[in-house]
Design a protein around this motif. Structure first.
Motif, PDB file in Angstrom:
ATOM      1  N   THR A   1       0.835  -1.204   0.000  1.00  0.00           N
ATOM      2  CA  THR A   1       0.000   0.000   0.000  1.00  0.00           C
ATOM      3  C   THR A   1       0.872   1.257   0.000  1.00  0.00           C
ATOM      4  N   SER A   2       1.983   1.204   0.696  1.00  0.00           N
ATOM      5  CA  SER A   2       2.822   2.396   0.803  1.00  0.00           C
ATOM      6  C   SER A   2       4.302   1.997   0.817  1.00  0.00           C
TER       7      SER A   2
ATOM      8  N   HIS B   1       3.829   3.597  11.105  1.00  0.00           N
ATOM      9  CA  HIS B   1       3.499   3.374  12.516  1.00  0.00           C
ATOM     10  C   HIS B   1       4.010   2.022  13.013  1.00  0.00           C
TER      11      HIS B   1
ATOM     12  N   ASP C   1       1.981   9.787  14.034  1.00  0.00           N
ATOM     13  CA  ASP C   1       2.584   8.451  14.007  1.00  0.00           C
ATOM     14  C   ASP C   1       4.089   8.481  13.741  1.00  0.00           C
TER      15      ASP C   1
ATOM     16  N   ASP D   1       2.686  11.297   9.277  1.00  0.00           N
ATOM     17  CA  ASP D   1       1.613  11.582   8.318  1.00  0.00           C
ATOM     18  C   ASP D   1       0.216  11.251   8.854  1.00  0.00           C
ATOM     19  N   ARG D   2       0.129  10.445   9.911  1.00  0.00           N
ATOM     20  CA  ARG D   2      -1.200  10.147  10.468  1.00  0.00           C
ATOM     21  C   ARG D   2      -1.516  11.076  11.629  1.00  0.00           C
TER      22      ARG D   2
ATOM     23  N   GLY E   1      -4.986   3.912  -0.036  1.00  0.00           N
ATOM     24  CA  GLY E   1      -3.613   4.260  -0.434  1.00  0.00           C
ATOM     25  C   GLY E   1      -3.575   5.708  -0.888  1.00  0.00           C
ATOM     26  N   TRP E   2      -2.703   6.484  -0.261  1.00  0.00           N
ATOM     27  CA  TRP E   2      -2.662   7.921  -0.562  1.00  0.00           C
ATOM     28  C   TRP E   2      -2.312   8.179  -2.011  1.00  0.00           C
TER      29      TRP E   2
ATOM     30  N   GLU F   1      -8.614   9.441   4.849  1.00  0.00           N
ATOM     31  CA  GLU F   1      -8.806   7.998   4.949  1.00  0.00           C
ATOM     32  C   GLU F   1      -9.149   7.640   6.387  1.00  0.00           C
TER      33      GLU F   1
ATOM     34  N   SER G   1      -7.904   5.399   7.978  1.00  0.00           N
ATOM     35  CA  SER G   1      -6.688   4.948   8.650  1.00  0.00           C
ATOM     36  C   SER G   1      -5.906   6.120   9.250  1.00  0.00           C
TER      37      SER G   1
ATOM     38  N   GLY H   1      -2.345  -3.936   3.273  1.00  0.00           N
ATOM     39  CA  GLY H   1      -1.165  -3.989   2.402  1.00  0.00           C
ATOM     40  C   GLY H   1       0.057  -3.383   3.069  1.00  0.00           C
TER      41      GLY H   1
ATOM     42  N   TYR I   1     -14.563  -3.118   7.983  1.00  0.00           N
ATOM     43  CA  TYR I   1     -15.028  -1.733   8.118  1.00  0.00           C
ATOM     44  C   TYR I   1     -16.548  -1.763   8.208  1.00  0.00           C
TER      45      TYR I   1
HETATM   46  C1  G16 Z   1      -0.572   3.629   4.450  1.00  0.00           C
HETATM   47  C2  G16 Z   1      -1.158   4.331   3.251  1.00  0.00           C
HETATM   48  C3  G16 Z   1      -2.584   4.712   3.509  1.00  0.00           C
HETATM   49  C4  G16 Z   1      -3.382   3.510   3.947  1.00  0.00           C
HETATM   50  C5  G16 Z   1      -2.726   2.874   5.145  1.00  0.00           C
HETATM   51  C6  G16 Z   1      -3.388   1.578   5.550  1.00  0.00           C
HETATM   52  O1  G16 Z   1      -0.464   4.525   5.493  1.00  0.00           O
HETATM   53  O2  G16 Z   1      -0.419   5.477   2.930  1.00  0.00           O
HETATM   54  O3  G16 Z   1      -3.099   5.276   2.354  1.00  0.00           O
HETATM   55  O4  G16 Z   1      -4.691   3.876   4.255  1.00  0.00           O
HETATM   56  O5  G16 Z   1      -1.394   2.554   4.835  1.00  0.00           O
HETATM   57  O6  G16 Z   1      -3.237   0.656   4.525  1.00  0.00           O
HETATM   58  P1  G16 Z   1      -3.615  -0.847   4.730  1.00  0.00           P
HETATM   59  O7  G16 Z   1      -5.064  -0.860   5.139  1.00  0.00           O
HETATM   60  O8  G16 Z   1      -3.365  -1.486   3.407  1.00  0.00           O
HETATM   61  O9  G16 Z   1      -2.751  -1.405   5.847  1.00  0.00           O
HETATM   62  P2  G16 Z   1       0.897   4.660   6.310  1.00  0.00           P
HETATM   63  O10 G16 Z   1       0.607   5.685   7.356  1.00  0.00           O
HETATM   64  O11 G16 Z   1       1.142   3.281   6.876  1.00  0.00           O
HETATM   65  O12 G16 Z   1       1.926   5.049   5.302  1.00  0.00           O
END
Ligand code: G16
Length: 543
Positions: free
Chosen positions: A18-19, A114, A277, A281-282, A345-346, A363, A365, A487, A498
């Protein structure tokens, strides 16, 4: 100074999630693992010779060593300049800000967000484009494809740079500028928000605690909140970044930010609390004995955006990830602006922001942000709330009660089951998929199922399609149950469920979300057979 071309072989499992690419530190420390991935990035992003790269991370264990390796690889691969945060530090939104401000070619951000840090914990790396945002799927897939056929990487054999001293240094033909990690970001925040009004709020009988969770936001929060805005010293707690985040799990939610939650739910609780976090970013927003869900926070920001100088002329549109509640949709409808629904996903917000179609995004999250950068931004969200509080002079709870009275309340919760056996997790989603046809028209949790599907997204700007982005059970009254596999985890698989239900009746708005959603939670467990398949009788984390 010698430039080496080192022979290597492809390493399995380097597909960004995801990131970015996240894995245990021990995995990153394997021979060639980091170098292969970085070379794959450099080989996949176009002509980098003579270009500028931004480099920084959240300061977690292994950050400094990785910075030195990447600097030497960037020099050997022909970059003209690297801008690196002092101490190897840049929060994720600050990195995005620096990429944009100095018109860099792109940036490498070192973070596992995080996820816990330390020799036995997690590390991560991702590439951000020249717009400051995470690379889109076409690019991450090209990087992954390159990791599968890589045979060599380039690196300079030279001394390390002193990352603690600001200034300009040479590494071969490349220039390295060790820059203040906070200054550019702080200046941007000052442009966006009414600092005078927030200073005025701190001069009143207003109490606030910000929890930096021993992670990257500490130095940023101290400079901006305690320095520029005059919040009392000590407003920022856990403000000293540590390379193991103090042994904690810097995820700003009700479970992992319990130290802050305990303070906001104590008898002498402050008026406002917030946390960010690992990589900044969170965000989590709390009032006195009150938790604001990230979905509601986005909706409140959209509804109150014109109170903030940067958005005083109104916002172009909003976007939320599909699992995020529809609270912001109702605000967008009232404002007569577009609301886009994207996959999690951002990176999916970037095109919409670049095209000027959306100003605010969020989001569930714990991520909110705007087009000021191309990442979600924790401290920005806190400043946005402080700006609203300074203007409205109401409590956080009062602002939410008023919001729900106007728009209705989208009861919302996410249940996470972490480190589940991967086969069992896949089966949980498949069980629901297998019932797509039979569930339609059935009554579940007292509501009629309207449709079920796997969410797919077609990017309205470039037409790219992303499939299998969540298993959805959608009800006629707008309620939703969504199942997704995370992810971003590095141990087993994390199942996310959710749950959302809309309530227009003001007399019911005070209900606890878990109580209001009880029948939906039971229905989710029963159609997926999650308890039987995973052996879990309760989620690891509820937000
Ligand atoms: C990343 C992404 C976010 C996503 C979050 C959770 O955040 O940048 O867009 O919402 O993961 O993703 P998942 O549900 O796939 O675990 P971060 O703060 O971890 O970079």
């Amino acid at each position: 100074m010698l430039e080496h071309t080192v022979s290597t072989q492809p390493i399995e499992g380097q597909r960004p999630g995801t990131s970015g690419l996240r894995a245990k530190v021990k995995v990153f420390q394997q021979p060639h693992y980091l170098e292969n991935f970085v070379q794959a990035v450099f080989d996949s992003i176009g002509d980098i010779s003579g270009q500028t790269l931004v480099l920084g991370g959240d300061g977690r264990f292994y950050n400094r060593e990785v910075i030195q390796i990447i600097l030497k690889m960037a020099a050997a691969n022909g970059f003209a300049k690297v801008l690196v945060g002092q101490g190897g530090i840049l929060s994720t939104p600050a990195a995005s800000c620096v990429i944009r401000k100095y018109k860099a070619f792109g940036g490498l951000i070192l973070s596992a967000s995080h996820n816990p840090a330390g020799p036995d914990e997690d590390f991560g790396i991702k590439y951000n484009m020249g717009n400051g945002g995470p690379a889109p799927e076409q690019v991450t897939e090209a990087i992954y494809a390159r990791t599968l056929n890589i045979s060599e990487y380039k690196i300079l054999d030279c001394a390390d740079i002193n990352l603690d001293e600001k200034g300009e240094f040479s590494m071969g033909d490349m220039q390295v500028e060790v820059m203040d990690a906070v200054a550019d970001y702080a200046a941007l925040m000052q442009e966006l928000f009414d600092f005078d009004a927030i200073r005025g709020l701190f001069a009143q009988d207003f109490s606030f605690v910000f929890d930096a969770m021993h992670a990257v936001t500490g130095p940023y929060a101290k400079v901006i909140l305690e320095g520029m805005l005059g919040a009392p010293k000590g407003t920022v707690m856990n403000g000293e970044p540590k390379d193991d985040f103090g042994g904690g799990h810097p995820d700003p939610n009700l479970t992992y930010a319990h130290e802050l939650v305990d303070i906001l739910y104590a008898d002498d609780a402050p008026d406002f609390g917030a946390a960010s976090d690992g990589d900044g970013d969170r965000n989590m927003i709390l009032g006195n004995h009150f938790f604001v869900t990230p979905s509601d926070s986005l909706a409140v920001m959209a509804a109150n955006a014109t109170l903030v100088p940067a958005y005083s002329k109104g916002i172009a549109g909003v976007a939320r990830s599909m699992p995020t509640s529809g609270a912001v949709d109702r605000v967008a409808e009232a404002l007569g602006i577009d609301c886009f629904e994207t996959p999690t996903g951002w990176k999916f917000f970037g095109n919409l922001m670049d095209a000027g179609k959306v100003t605010l995004c969020g989001e569930e999250s714990f991520g909110t942000g705007s087009d000021h950068v191309r990442e979600k931004d924790g401290l920005w969200a806190v400043l946005f709330w402080l700006n609203i509080l300074a203007v409205r002079q109401e409590s956080v709870e009062g602002i939410l009660a008023d919001h729900w009275a106007t728009y209705g309340r989208n009861f919302y919760s996410r249940h996470d089951y972490e480190a589940v056996d991967s086969a069992a997790a896949t089966q949980v989603l498949q069980n629901v998929r297998d019932q797509f046809d039979s569930l339609k028209g059935q009554t579940l949790a007292g509501r009629v199922v309207q449709m079920c599907n796997d969410f797919a997204y077609t990017d309205p700007i470039d037409g790219s399609v992303s499939e299998n982005q969540g298993v959805r059970v959608l009800f006629e009254d707008g309620s939703r149950i969504i199942f997704r596999l995370s992810g971003t985890g590095t141990s087993g698989t994390t199942i996310r469920i959710y749950l959302e239900s809309y309530e227009a009746d003001t007399s019911k708005h005070g209900l606890d979300a878990q109580t209001a959603l009880k029948d939906m939670i039971d229905a989710a467990n029963s159609i997926s057979k999650l308890p039987e398949l995973t052996g879990r009788d309760k989620p690891t984390v509820i937000t």
